[in-house]
Design a protein around this motif. Sequence first.
Motif, mmCIF file in Angstrom:
data_model
loop_
_atom_site.group_PDB
_atom_site.id
_atom_site.type_symbol
_atom_site.label_atom_id
_atom_site.label_comp_id
_atom_site.label_asym_id
_atom_site.label_seq_id
_atom_site.Cartn_x
_atom_site.Cartn_y
_atom_site.Cartn_z
ATOM 1 N N GLU A 219 0.829 -1.206 0.000
ATOM 2 C CA GLU A 219 0.000 0.000 0.000
ATOM 3 C C GLU A 219 0.862 1.255 0.000
ATOM 4 O O GLU A 219 0.601 2.197 -0.761
ATOM 5 C CB GLU A 219 -0.933 -0.008 1.220
ATOM 6 C CG GLU A 219 -2.017 1.068 1.189
ATOM 7 C CD GLU A 219 -1.588 2.407 1.799
ATOM 8 O OE1 GLU A 219 -2.325 3.398 1.614
ATOM 9 O OE2 GLU A 219 -0.517 2.462 2.445
ATOM 10 N N SER A 226 -3.718 -4.023 -3.258
ATOM 11 C CA SER A 226 -5.128 -3.767 -3.480
ATOM 12 C C SER A 226 -5.453 -3.705 -4.966
ATOM 13 O O SER A 226 -6.493 -4.209 -5.418
ATOM 14 C CB SER A 226 -5.544 -2.472 -2.787
ATOM 15 O OG SER A 226 -6.916 -2.218 -2.992
ATOM 16 N N ASP A 328 -6.407 2.057 -0.244
ATOM 17 C CA ASP A 328 -6.635 0.793 -0.946
ATOM 18 C C ASP A 328 -8.044 0.630 -1.510
ATOM 19 O O ASP A 328 -8.301 -0.336 -2.241
ATOM 20 C CB ASP A 328 -6.329 -0.374 -0.007
ATOM 21 C CG ASP A 328 -4.837 -0.660 0.101
ATOM 22 O OD1 ASP A 328 -4.125 -0.404 -0.885
ATOM 23 O OD2 ASP A 328 -4.403 -1.141 1.166
#
Length: 484
Positions: A219, A226, A328
């Motif tokens: 992330e 994600s 995300d």
Amino acid sequence: MVVFKSSTIYALVALVPLIWGHADHGSEELSARDLGVRDQCAFAGDWPPGPGQRFTTQAPDNELRSIMSQIDPVRIEAIITKLVSFGTRHTASSQTDPVRGIGAARDWIASEMRTFAAASGGFMTVTTPSYTQSPTSSLLNATLITNILATIKGSTDPNRVYVVSGHYDSRVTSILNNVDDAPGADDDASGVAISMELARIMATHRPGATIVLAAVAGEEQGLFGSDFMAQQFLEAKTDVQGMFTNDIVGSPVGDDGSKDPNSIRLFAQGIPSSDSPSLESERISIGGENDSPARELGRFVAEVGTNEATDMTVRVVYRADRFLRGGDHEPFLSRGFPAARFTEPVENFAHQHQDVRVQDGKQFGDLTEFVDFEFTARVGRVNAAAMWSLAQAPGTPKSVTIDTSVLTNNSTLTWVAGSEVSDANLAGFEVVWRPTTEPFWTHIIPVGQVNKVTVLLDKDNVIMGVRAVGKNGFKSPAAYPFPA
């Protein structure tokens, strides 16, 4: 029918309420006459006046209350403490060291999730999909990105999916520093702890739709995990009807010492980033900027997540994320999936993306000592309320349209059911509406098991939506109509 009259108010009150089953289920259309002077109720003193009953929120049922009551702040603390113990979880840290680095954290999370799945009777499976991310300005070498997904297969509508995620990577001041300790207690061991605690508890329950409880990597370097997860769902043609990221959900204390221990922010995008230019233009032209799928998801969470059982108030924020920042949920939004972000009510930036140090007598760093585990558990209860209520309700109606072929002060809506399979739980539908200046739904018109209805309501003066109602009492988010 009784007409009440005063010097300032005219109110038309229907004496016979519309009850499920009163409509002719052999017909797929309910007319204005069916709903009109018999069943529609105008509220005195409101503008614009219109039919229906006052909107009431959905209360948690006994099973949901049981799920929420099991969310344990002691277990939340243990998960966060364990994740911090890996030293750094930087995306480019060691993948093979058994005690330090992101690989050790990944393997521990996956092992715990598999332990939870063992109690599910085969209904929960744990997978660790991965890919190799090419070098970028924030990740200098090709790097393995691995997600951990605990999936509870829906018992009646398995292709309808709801996702909760936290990211298990961490960082310090320099985004390239993969050596020094990066505790990441709040950002984002707190979010991972919610995914894991929900997985532990929900493993032994049977949701109608599929629930995915995820921990993703990469992330901090660019939403890599994600993005990979969202793309996998897209390629599999999965009907993701809701996704939430819990990112920085560990403390209610701001950098000025102010506290808001019973609030959680939920960021919900307005005009979808996935809209084509023509669709965006149409949305703006009909005043639908505030009724994107993400906004409807946000309204739904505020409805089911603000109550005495969560002991929280969901504060919906009308933007995709904090100012010029991201998370995300955004890869899901860009692919057309409704998604939103939970974040604590006020952030303390001394404990976020900071080298661990004491400077001028002040402690910097994202340390466990700054996490409020009771607060994180309450955020977990909000997530549980949202996920369980979504999975137990029928799917959100699709292809909702409003007839604009003739000029009229009535409104004719059509839609199709929001599930790809026949849903035995579907009791009917409701038209919800509100004045254009109101942020949340104010009125409900039950319309029964139909897919077309005309209501005595001027579309020029209000915002309308359609939602599905289950026989179990759970109700879906609303869907906003576009011109037919």
